[in-house]
Write a protein that holds these residues in place. Structure first.
Motif, PDB file in Angstrom:
ATOM      1  N   GLY A  48      13.434   5.477  10.582  1.00  0.00           N
ATOM      2  CA  GLY A  48      13.308   5.596  12.033  1.00  0.00           C
ATOM      3  C   GLY A  48      11.939   6.054  12.507  1.00  0.00           C
ATOM      4  N   VAL A  49      10.971   6.104  11.591  1.00  0.00           N
ATOM      5  CA  VAL A  49       9.636   6.612  11.968  1.00  0.00           C
ATOM      6  C   VAL A  49       8.975   5.743  13.049  1.00  0.00           C
ATOM      7  N   GLY A  50       9.303   4.442  13.042  1.00  0.00           N
ATOM      8  CA  GLY A  50       8.742   3.529  14.048  1.00  0.00           C
ATOM      9  C   GLY A  50       9.281   3.796  15.448  1.00  0.00           C
ATOM     10  N   LEU A  74       0.840  -1.202   0.000  1.00  0.00           N
ATOM     11  CA  LEU A  74       0.000   0.000   0.000  1.00  0.00           C
ATOM     12  C   LEU A  74       0.876   1.254   0.000  1.00  0.00           C
ATOM     13  N   PHE A  75       1.920   1.235   0.835  1.00  0.00           N
ATOM     14  CA  PHE A  75       2.822   2.384   0.947  1.00  0.00           C
ATOM     15  C   PHE A  75       3.442   2.708  -0.414  1.00  0.00           C
ATOM     16  N   LYS A  76       3.770   1.667  -1.180  1.00  0.00           N
ATOM     17  CA  LYS A  76       4.461   1.867  -2.459  1.00  0.00           C
ATOM     18  C   LYS A  76       3.501   2.089  -3.627  1.00  0.00           C
ATOM     19  N   LYS A 115      -3.907   6.745  13.306  1.00  0.00           N
ATOM     20  CA  LYS A 115      -4.735   7.948  13.381  1.00  0.00           C
ATOM     21  C   LYS A 115      -4.280   8.969  12.326  1.00  0.00           C
ATOM     22  N   TRP A 116      -2.979   9.184  12.256  1.00  0.00           N
ATOM     23  CA  TRP A 116      -2.412  10.156  11.303  1.00  0.00           C
ATOM     24  C   TRP A 116      -2.754   9.794   9.858  1.00  0.00           C
ATOM     25  N   ILE A 117      -2.599   8.517   9.503  1.00  0.00           N
ATOM     26  CA  ILE A 117      -2.801   8.076   8.122  1.00  0.00           C
ATOM     27  C   ILE A 117      -4.288   8.106   7.755  1.00  0.00           C
ATOM     28  N   ASP A 164      -2.433  -1.599   8.388  1.00  0.00           N
ATOM     29  CA  ASP A 164      -1.404  -2.349   7.657  1.00  0.00           C
ATOM     30  C   ASP A 164      -0.184  -1.461   7.372  1.00  0.00           C
ATOM     31  N   ILE A 165      -0.441  -0.226   6.950  1.00  0.00           N
ATOM     32  CA  ILE A 165       0.675   0.688   6.646  1.00  0.00           C
ATOM     33  C   ILE A 165       1.467   0.971   7.923  1.00  0.00           C
ATOM     34  N   ALA A 166       0.756   1.144   9.037  1.00  0.00           N
ATOM     35  CA  ALA A 166       1.437   1.390  10.322  1.00  0.00           C
ATOM     36  C   ALA A 166       2.283   0.174  10.723  1.00  0.00           C
ATOM     37  N   THR A 198      -5.862  14.735  13.302  1.00  0.00           N
ATOM     38  CA  THR A 198      -4.689  14.535  14.157  1.00  0.00           C
ATOM     39  C   THR A 198      -3.921  15.856  14.286  1.00  0.00           C
ATOM     40  N   TRP A 199      -3.798  16.568  13.157  1.00  0.00           N
ATOM     41  CA  TRP A 199      -3.038  17.834  13.118  1.00  0.00           C
ATOM     42  C   TRP A 199      -3.590  18.846  14.137  1.00  0.00           C
ATOM     43  N   THR A 200      -4.913  18.853  14.279  1.00  0.00           N
ATOM     44  CA  THR A 200      -5.529  19.840  15.177  1.00  0.00           C
ATOM     45  C   THR A 200      -5.702  19.305  16.603  1.00  0.00           C
ATOM     46  N   GLU A 243       5.341  17.351  18.582  1.00  0.00           N
ATOM     47  CA  GLU A 243       6.758  17.132  18.245  1.00  0.00           C
ATOM     48  C   GLU A 243       6.959  17.231  16.735  1.00  0.00           C
ATOM     49  N   LEU A 244       6.035  16.640  15.957  1.00  0.00           N
ATOM     50  CA  LEU A 244       6.128  16.697  14.488  1.00  0.00           C
ATOM     51  C   LEU A 244       6.031  18.140  14.000  1.00  0.00           C
ATOM     52  N   LYS A 245       5.046  18.877  14.506  1.00  0.00           N
ATOM     53  CA  LYS A 245       4.861  20.275  14.087  1.00  0.00           C
ATOM     54  C   LYS A 245       6.109  21.106  14.382  1.00  0.00           C
ATOM     55  N   ARG A 288       9.187  19.950  14.705  1.00  0.00           N
ATOM     56  CA  ARG A 288      10.291  19.462  13.865  1.00  0.00           C
ATOM     57  C   ARG A 288      10.201  20.015  12.456  1.00  0.00           C
ATOM     58  N   VAL A 289       8.976  20.119  11.896  1.00  0.00           N
ATOM     59  CA  VAL A 289       8.834  20.647  10.531  1.00  0.00           C
ATOM     60  C   VAL A 289       8.558  22.158  10.543  1.00  0.00           C
ATOM     61  N   LYS A 290       8.618  22.750  11.733  1.00  0.00           N
ATOM     62  CA  LYS A 290       8.438  24.205  11.916  1.00  0.00           C
ATOM     63  C   LYS A 290       7.114  24.707  11.342  1.00  0.00           C
ATOM     64  N   LYS A 291       6.029  24.004  11.688  1.00  0.00           N
ATOM     65  CA  LYS A 291       4.718  24.411  11.195  1.00  0.00           C
ATOM     66  C   LYS A 291       3.713  24.528  12.335  1.00  0.00           C
ATOM     67  N   GLN A 292       4.160  24.977  13.494  1.00  0.00           N
ATOM     68  CA  GLN A 292       3.261  25.107  14.651  1.00  0.00           C
ATOM     69  C   GLN A 292       2.078  26.015  14.365  1.00  0.00           C
ATOM     70  N   VAL A 347      11.743  13.865   0.965  1.00  0.00           N
ATOM     71  CA  VAL A 347      11.200  14.231  -0.352  1.00  0.00           C
ATOM     72  C   VAL A 347      10.365  15.499  -0.081  1.00  0.00           C
ATOM     73  N   VAL A 348       9.065  15.446  -0.260  1.00  0.00           N
ATOM     74  CA  VAL A 348       8.209  16.580   0.135  1.00  0.00           C
ATOM     75  C   VAL A 348       7.979  16.492   1.645  1.00  0.00           C
ATOM     76  N   GLY A 349       7.716  15.283   2.104  1.00  0.00           N
ATOM     77  CA  GLY A 349       7.506  15.035   3.526  1.00  0.00           C
ATOM     78  C   GLY A 349       8.788  14.547   4.183  1.00  0.00           C
TER      79      GLY A 349
HETATM   80  C1  HEC Z   1       1.264  15.404  -0.688  1.00  0.00           C
HETATM   81  C2  HEC Z   1       2.443  14.859  -0.029  1.00  0.00           C
HETATM   82  C3  HEC Z   1       2.258  13.742   0.959  1.00  0.00           C
HETATM   83  C4  HEC Z   1       1.665  12.516   0.762  1.00  0.00           C
HETATM   84  C5  HEC Z   1       0.986  11.993  -0.489  1.00  0.00           C
HETATM   85  C6  HEC Z   1       1.855  11.767   1.987  1.00  0.00           C
HETATM   86  N1  HEC Z   1       2.507  12.527   2.916  1.00  0.00           N
HETATM   87 FE1  HEC Z   1       3.020  11.975   4.802  1.00  0.00          FE
HETATM   88  N2  HEC Z   1       3.674  13.855   5.193  1.00  0.00           N
HETATM   89  C7  HEC Z   1       3.782  14.875   4.271  1.00  0.00           C
HETATM   90  C8  HEC Z   1       4.271  16.076   4.933  1.00  0.00           C
HETATM   91  C9  HEC Z   1       4.544  17.412   4.250  1.00  0.00           C
HETATM   92  C10 HEC Z   1       4.452  15.730   6.288  1.00  0.00           C
HETATM   93  C11 HEC Z   1       4.921  16.635   7.453  1.00  0.00           C
HETATM   94  C12 HEC Z   1       3.750  17.401   8.036  1.00  0.00           C
HETATM   95  C13 HEC Z   1       3.496  18.705   7.291  1.00  0.00           C
HETATM   96  O1  HEC Z   1       4.475  19.359   6.871  1.00  0.00           O
HETATM   97  O2  HEC Z   1       2.332  19.073   7.109  1.00  0.00           O
HETATM   98  C14 HEC Z   1       4.088  14.313   6.412  1.00  0.00           C
HETATM   99  C15 HEC Z   1       4.181  13.577   7.585  1.00  0.00           C
HETATM  100  C16 HEC Z   1       4.057  12.220   7.645  1.00  0.00           C
HETATM  101  C17 HEC Z   1       4.408  11.415   8.792  1.00  0.00           C
HETATM  102  C18 HEC Z   1       5.043  11.880  10.079  1.00  0.00           C
HETATM  103  C19 HEC Z   1       6.547  11.774   9.850  1.00  0.00           C
HETATM  104  C20 HEC Z   1       7.438  12.091  11.003  1.00  0.00           C
HETATM  105  O3  HEC Z   1       8.650  12.185  10.752  1.00  0.00           O
HETATM  106  O4  HEC Z   1       6.984  12.226  12.137  1.00  0.00           O
HETATM  107  C21 HEC Z   1       4.149  10.111   8.460  1.00  0.00           C
HETATM  108  C22 HEC Z   1       4.354   8.890   9.325  1.00  0.00           C
HETATM  109  C23 HEC Z   1       3.624  10.116   7.116  1.00  0.00           C
HETATM  110  N3  HEC Z   1       3.571  11.406   6.648  1.00  0.00           N
HETATM  111  C24 HEC Z   1       3.266   8.976   6.436  1.00  0.00           C
HETATM  112  C25 HEC Z   1       2.654   8.976   5.178  1.00  0.00           C
HETATM  113  C26 HEC Z   1       2.017   7.829   4.569  1.00  0.00           C
HETATM  114  C27 HEC Z   1       1.997   6.437   5.174  1.00  0.00           C
HETATM  115  C28 HEC Z   1       1.471   8.243   3.385  1.00  0.00           C
HETATM  116  C29 HEC Z   1       0.592   7.456   2.447  1.00  0.00           C
HETATM  117  C30 HEC Z   1      -0.584   6.832   3.060  1.00  0.00           C
HETATM  118  C31 HEC Z   1       1.790   9.662   3.253  1.00  0.00           C
HETATM  119  N4  HEC Z   1       2.506  10.060   4.356  1.00  0.00           N
HETATM  120  C32 HEC Z   1       1.428  10.464   2.164  1.00  0.00           C
HETATM  121  C33 HEC Z   1       3.452  14.793   2.927  1.00  0.00           C
HETATM  122  C34 HEC Z   1       2.784  13.736   2.334  1.00  0.00           C
END
Ligand code: HEC
Length: 121
Positions: A56-58, A30-32, A68-70, A113-115, A76-78, A86-88, A90-94, A49-51
């Motif tokens: 080490g995410v685990g 699914l992740f790929k 919850k995040w996925i 499954d992805i988790a 989750t963000w709010t 901690e994530l906010k 780290r990415v400087k988006k508080q 990449v973009v994110g």
């Molecule tokens: C459009 C780009 C984009 C896609 C598609 C995307 N992400 Fe993200 N992801 C991000 C960004 C950007 C952040 C950091 C939070 C922010 O800047 O808003 C993030 C944060 C995360 C985090 C937290 C990472 C950390 O270091 O704490 C995880 C885990 C994650 N994403 C997993 C996934 C998974 C799994 C998928 C597919 C189901 C996915 N992402 C799809 C852009 C994306």
């Protein structure tokens, strides 16, 4: 009797352990999947990449937070949990009202499954 109960307890735990991450392979697929989840459009394991780099995410997150995040990123963000804070930071988006992480709708089962897969990274 006590001995039998203990044996049953051990057997149940031994059986449960590999089941916990049995769907990591499905999660990896699914992740790929560039179409269904788009994860790899924005993430890699070993480089940013973009994110964020997901190496080490685990260790940074709990399984429950990842699910919850996925499956509910903006919810989750709010929320005020420490993992999101901690994530906010780290990415400087508080101060950002929305996360830039955005995916097609992902079910709770798929997120689980992805988790499973991410916990091993
Ligand atoms: C459009 C780009 C984009 C896609 C598609 C995307 N992400 Fe993200 N992801 C991000 C960004 C950007 C952040 C950091 C939070 C922010 O800047 O808003 C993030 C944060 C995360 C985090 C937290 C990472 C950390 O270091 O704490 C995880 C885990 C994650 N994403 C997993 C996934 C998974 C799994 C998928 C597919 C189901 C996915 N992402 C799809 C852009 C994306």
């Amino acid at each position: 009797m006590k001995k039998a109960l203990f044996a049953a307890f051990i057997a149940a735990n031994v059986a449960a352990a590999p089941l916990a991450f049995a769907d990591a392979k499905k999660g990896e697929e699914l992740f790929k999947d560039k179409g269904a989840t788009k994860c790899v459009v924005c993430h890699a394991i070993g480089k940013k990449v973009v994110g964020p780099d997901l190496a080490g995410v685990g260790k940074r997150h709990t399984h429950a937070w990842l699910v919850k995040w996925i499956s509910d990123t903006q919810g989750t963000w709010t929320s005020a949990d420490p993992e999101t804070a901690e994530l906010k930071a780290r990415v400087k988006k508080q101060d950002k009202p929305k996360s830039a992480h955005s995916t097609p709708p992902i079910s709770g089962a798929q997120a689980n499954d992805i988790a499973d897969f991410l916990m091993a990274q």
